[in-house]
Write a protein that holds these residues in place. Structure first.
Motif, PDB file in Angstrom:
ATOM      1  N   ASP A  32       0.809  -1.210   0.000  1.00 24.82           N
ATOM      2  CA  ASP A  32       0.000   0.000   0.000  1.00 24.82           C
ATOM      3  C   ASP A  32       0.849   1.269   0.000  1.00 24.82           C
ATOM      4  OD1 ASP A  32      -1.278  -2.320   1.310  1.00 24.82           O
ATOM      5  OD2 ASP A  32      -3.042  -1.038   1.405  1.00 24.82           O
ATOM      6  N   GLU A  33       2.092   1.186   0.442  1.00 20.48           N
ATOM      7  CA  GLU A  33       2.972   2.346   0.558  1.00 20.48           C
ATOM      8  C   GLU A  33       3.879   2.548  -0.656  1.00 20.48           C
ATOM      9  OE1 GLU A  33       5.047   1.387   4.154  1.00 20.48           O
ATOM     10  OE2 GLU A  33       3.329   1.907   5.423  1.00 20.48           O
ATOM     11  N   LEU A  34       3.783   1.673  -1.635  1.00 18.90           N
ATOM     12  CA  LEU A  34       4.700   1.714  -2.775  1.00 18.90           C
ATOM     13  C   LEU A  34       4.094   2.406  -3.984  1.00 18.90           C
ATOM     14  CD1 LEU A  34       6.034  -1.961  -2.721  1.00 18.90           C
ATOM     15  CD2 LEU A  34       6.984   0.052  -1.574  1.00 18.90           C
ATOM     16  N   ALA A  35       4.970   2.986  -4.782  1.00 23.98           N
ATOM     17  CA  ALA A  35       4.555   3.502  -6.086  1.00 23.98           C
ATOM     18  C   ALA A  35       4.277   2.308  -6.999  1.00 23.98           C
ATOM     19  CB  ALA A  35       5.675   4.366  -6.674  1.00 23.98           C
ATOM     20  N   PRO A  36       3.464   2.489  -8.041  1.00 26.42           N
ATOM     21  CA  PRO A  36       3.220   1.377  -8.974  1.00 26.42           C
ATOM     22  C   PRO A  36       4.536   0.819  -9.520  1.00 26.42           C
ATOM     23  CG  PRO A  36       1.709   3.173  -9.401  1.00 26.42           C
ATOM     24  CD  PRO A  36       2.715   3.687  -8.396  1.00 26.42           C
ATOM     25  N   PHE A  37       4.560  -0.488  -9.698  1.00 26.33           N
ATOM     26  CA  PHE A  37       5.755  -1.177 -10.188  1.00 26.33           C
ATOM     27  C   PHE A  37       5.340  -2.212 -11.214  1.00 26.33           C
ATOM     28  CE2 PHE A  37       4.223  -3.183  -6.351  1.00 26.33           C
ATOM     29  CZ  PHE A  37       4.197  -4.527  -6.666  1.00 26.33           C
ATOM     30  N   ARG A  38       6.320  -2.789 -11.874  1.00 24.35           N
ATOM     31  CA  ARG A  38       6.042  -3.751 -12.939  1.00 24.35           C
ATOM     32  C   ARG A  38       5.896  -5.168 -12.383  1.00 24.35           C
ATOM     33  NH1 ARG A  38       8.694  -1.085 -18.005  1.00 24.35           N
ATOM     34  NH2 ARG A  38       8.330  -3.068 -19.001  1.00 24.35           N
ATOM     35  N   HIS A  39       5.176  -5.989 -13.127  1.00 30.90           N
ATOM     36  CA  HIS A  39       5.066  -7.411 -12.795  1.00 30.90           C
ATOM     37  C   HIS A  39       6.448  -8.049 -12.840  1.00 30.90           C
ATOM     38  CE1 HIS A  39       0.684  -7.745 -12.980  1.00 30.90           C
ATOM     39  NE2 HIS A  39       0.706  -7.025 -14.094  1.00 30.90           N
ATOM     40  N   SER A  40       6.575  -9.196 -12.169  1.00 30.75           N
ATOM     41  CA  SER A  40       7.813  -9.964 -12.292  1.00 30.75           C
ATOM     42  C   SER A  40       7.515 -11.446 -12.115  1.00 30.75           C
ATOM     43  CB  SER A  40       8.858  -9.511 -11.265  1.00 30.75           C
ATOM     44  OG  SER A  40       8.415  -9.736  -9.950  1.00 30.75           O
ATOM     45  N   LEU A  41       8.214 -12.235 -12.883  1.00 32.58           N
ATOM     46  CA  LEU A  41       8.220 -13.681 -12.725  1.00 32.58           C
ATOM     47  C   LEU A  41       9.462 -13.969 -11.896  1.00 32.58           C
ATOM     48  CD1 LEU A  41       6.850 -16.349 -13.445  1.00 32.58           C
ATOM     49  CD2 LEU A  41       8.276 -16.419 -15.497  1.00 32.58           C
ATOM     50  N   ASN A  42       9.283 -14.582 -10.736  1.00 33.06           N
ATOM     51  CA  ASN A  42      10.353 -14.689  -9.750  1.00 33.06           C
ATOM     52  C   ASN A  42      10.842 -16.116  -9.557  1.00 33.06           C
ATOM     53  OD1 ASN A  42       9.857 -11.900  -9.121  1.00 33.06           O
ATOM     54  ND2 ASN A  42       8.103 -12.573  -7.929  1.00 33.06           N
ATOM     55  N   ASN A  43      12.147 -16.267  -9.447  1.00 30.53           N
ATOM     56  CA  ASN A  43      12.772 -17.526  -9.068  1.00 30.53           C
ATOM     57  C   ASN A  43      13.215 -17.345  -7.620  1.00 30.53           C
ATOM     58  OD1 ASN A  43      14.339 -19.775  -8.652  1.00 30.53           O
ATOM     59  ND2 ASN A  43      15.532 -19.558 -10.516  1.00 30.53           N
ATOM     60  N   TYR A  44      12.514 -18.005  -6.701  1.00 32.07           N
ATOM     61  CA  TYR A  44      12.727 -17.781  -5.272  1.00 32.07           C
ATOM     62  C   TYR A  44      13.854 -18.625  -4.699  1.00 32.07           C
ATOM     63  CZ  TYR A  44       8.310 -15.359  -5.534  1.00 32.07           C
ATOM     64  OH  TYR A  44       7.319 -14.488  -5.881  1.00 32.07           O
ATOM     65  N   GLY A  45      14.723 -17.963  -3.947  1.00 37.66           N
ATOM     66  CA  GLY A  45      15.747 -18.622  -3.143  1.00 37.66           C
ATOM     67  C   GLY A  45      15.452 -18.408  -1.670  1.00 37.66           C
ATOM     68  N   VAL A  46      14.234 -17.923  -1.391  1.00 37.77           N
ATOM     69  CA  VAL A  46      13.804 -17.583  -0.036  1.00 37.77           C
ATOM     70  C   VAL A  46      12.405 -18.149   0.205  1.00 37.77           C
ATOM     71  CG1 VAL A  46      15.168 -15.443  -0.009  1.00 37.77           C
ATOM     72  CG2 VAL A  46      12.783 -15.368  -0.746  1.00 37.77           C
ATOM     73  N   GLY A  82       7.430 -18.309  -9.627  1.00 40.55           N
ATOM     74  CA  GLY A  82       6.045 -17.864  -9.642  1.00 40.55           C
ATOM     75  C   GLY A  82       5.942 -16.373  -9.873  1.00 40.55           C
ATOM     76  N   GLY A  83       4.757 -15.950 -10.223  1.00 36.95           N
ATOM     77  CA  GLY A  83       4.497 -14.544 -10.464  1.00 36.95           C
ATOM     78  C   GLY A  83       3.849 -14.342 -11.808  1.00 36.95           C
ATOM     79  N   LEU A  84       4.120 -13.210 -12.398  1.00 33.85           N
ATOM     80  CA  LEU A  84       3.542 -12.868 -13.687  1.00 33.85           C
ATOM     81  C   LEU A  84       4.602 -12.147 -14.505  1.00 33.85           C
ATOM     82  CD1 LEU A  84       0.887 -13.007 -15.272  1.00 33.85           C
ATOM     83  CD2 LEU A  84       0.256 -10.834 -14.231  1.00 33.85           C
ATOM     84  N   GLU A  85       4.862 -12.644 -15.669  1.00 32.52           N
ATOM     85  CA  GLU A  85       5.915 -12.064 -16.508  1.00 32.52           C
ATOM     86  C   GLU A  85       5.626 -10.594 -16.811  1.00 32.52           C
ATOM     87  OE1 GLU A  85       8.670 -13.762 -20.113  1.00 32.52           O
ATOM     88  OE2 GLU A  85       6.784 -14.733 -19.646  1.00 32.52           O
ATOM     89  N   ASP A  86       6.683  -9.800 -16.838  1.00 26.36           N
ATOM     90  CA  ASP A  86       6.578  -8.363 -17.084  1.00 26.36           C
ATOM     91  C   ASP A  86       6.007  -8.126 -18.475  1.00 26.36           C
ATOM     92  OD1 ASP A  86       6.874  -5.627 -17.274  1.00 26.36           O
ATOM     93  OD2 ASP A  86       9.062  -5.641 -17.128  1.00 26.36           O
ATOM     94  N   ASN A  87       4.887  -7.413 -18.512  1.00 26.33           N
ATOM     95  CA  ASN A  87       4.272  -7.054 -19.791  1.00 26.33           C
ATOM     96  C   ASN A  87       4.313  -5.543 -20.015  1.00 26.33           C
ATOM     97  OD1 ASN A  87       2.383  -6.089 -18.007  1.00 26.33           O
ATOM     98  ND2 ASN A  87       0.708  -7.415 -18.702  1.00 26.33           N
ATOM     99  N   GLY A  88       5.079  -4.831 -19.176  1.00 23.24           N
ATOM    100  CA  GLY A  88       5.200  -3.388 -19.296  1.00 23.24           C
ATOM    101  C   GLY A  88       4.209  -2.618 -18.446  1.00 23.24           C
ATOM    102  N   GLU A  89       3.159  -3.295 -17.995  1.00 21.12           N
ATOM    103  CA  GLU A  89       2.140  -2.643 -17.170  1.00 21.12           C
ATOM    104  C   GLU A  89       2.678  -2.364 -15.764  1.00 21.12           C
ATOM    105  OE1 GLU A  89      -2.293  -3.785 -15.425  1.00 21.12           O
ATOM    106  OE2 GLU A  89      -1.025  -5.365 -16.253  1.00 21.12           O
ATOM    107  N   ARG A  90       2.304  -1.228 -15.208  1.00 23.34           N
ATOM    108  CA  ARG A  90       2.629  -0.906 -13.821  1.00 23.34           C
ATOM    109  C   ARG A  90       1.399  -1.209 -12.981  1.00 23.34           C
ATOM    110  NH1 ARG A  90       7.163   0.873 -12.636  1.00 23.34           N
ATOM    111  NH2 ARG A  90       8.582   1.998 -13.951  1.00 23.34           N
ATOM    112  N   ILE A  91       1.639  -1.857 -11.829  1.00 27.08           N
ATOM    113  CA  ILE A  91       0.525  -2.275 -10.973  1.00 27.08           C
ATOM    114  C   ILE A  91       0.690  -1.695  -9.570  1.00 27.08           C
ATOM    115  CG2 ILE A  91       0.022  -4.408 -12.200  1.00 27.08           C
ATOM    116  CD1 ILE A  91       1.684  -5.855  -9.989  1.00 27.08           C
ATOM    117  N   SER A  92      -0.441  -1.575  -8.890  1.00 27.31           N
ATOM    118  CA  SER A  92      -0.476  -1.221  -7.476  1.00 27.31           C
ATOM    119  C   SER A  92      -1.202  -2.358  -6.777  1.00 27.31           C
ATOM    120  CB  SER A  92      -1.234   0.082  -7.251  1.00 27.31           C
ATOM    121  OG  SER A  92      -0.541   1.157  -7.823  1.00 27.31           O
ATOM    122  N   LEU A  93      -0.629  -2.823  -5.686  1.00 27.44           N
ATOM    123  CA  LEU A  93      -1.229  -3.925  -4.939  1.00 27.44           C
ATOM    124  C   LEU A  93      -1.553  -3.473  -3.527  1.00 27.44           C
ATOM    125  CD1 LEU A  93       1.164  -6.783  -6.124  1.00 27.44           C
ATOM    126  CD2 LEU A  93      -1.130  -6.265  -6.977  1.00 27.44           C
TER     127      LEU A  93
END
Length: 163
Positions: A32-46, A82-93
């Motif tokens: 809620d405190e962040l500016a809009p950012f792009r999607h990402s498909l993430n490979n987690y090591g955490v 997991g996640g969603l591949e970057d399509n150029g769209e900026r999102i707010s969550l």
């Protein structure tokens, strides 16, 4: 070729979404405190818990699409994509992310038993739905944890409440 964000430390994702870095082994992000950012498909090591009011549609989790519901949690563990591949769209969550390094669990009983929590597994293909009172309880706990990290940011021993 797919563009995949490598989340090798909890703060790799924090830096990607331009969130504050509070501790080397734990990242707590309030979307809620962040500016809009792009999607990402993430490979987690955490390990991670994504606690959100709404999730983007068509999230992938391994080789399948994840079934998500509003007001729920998605759990991830090292080795997952997991996640969603970057399509150029900026999102707010709306919601929170809690990411922690496997190092934080090293030698603990939780490290020995975490495989029993199947919601971290690829075999669990849905989000964990929460009732409104559960949402309030979980988000208050995460907010308190973040406050503790902000207050004692250079004292890793203060974070024993996670183990």
């Amino acid at each position: 070729m797919r563009n995949i964000l490598k989340v090798e430390t909890p703060n790799d994702y924090a830096r990607f979404v331009d969130a504050p870095v509070l501790h080397p082994l734990i990242s707590i992000i309030h979307y809620d405190e962040l500016a809009p950012f792009r999607h990402s498909l993430n490979n987690y090591g955490v390990y991670g818990l994504f606690i959100q009011r709404q999730f983007p549609h068509n999230l992938s989790y391994g080789i399948r699409r994840l079934q998500v519901s509003d007001g729920s949690i998605i759990a991830v563990e090292p080795g997952q994509i997991g996640g969603l591949e970057d399509n150029g769209e900026r999102i707010s969550l709306c919601g929170w992310v809690l990411l922690w390094s496997p190092e934080l669990l090293h030698g603990s009983e939780l490290e020995r038993q975490i495989d029993r929590y199947q919601f971290f597994s690829y075999f669990f293909d849905g989000s964990l739905r929460m009732e409104p009172d559960e949402w309030l309880c979980i988000t208050q706990l995460v907010a308190q944890m973040r406050q503790e990290l902000q207050t004692h940011e250079d004292s890793p021993e203060k974070c024993c409440w996670l183990i």
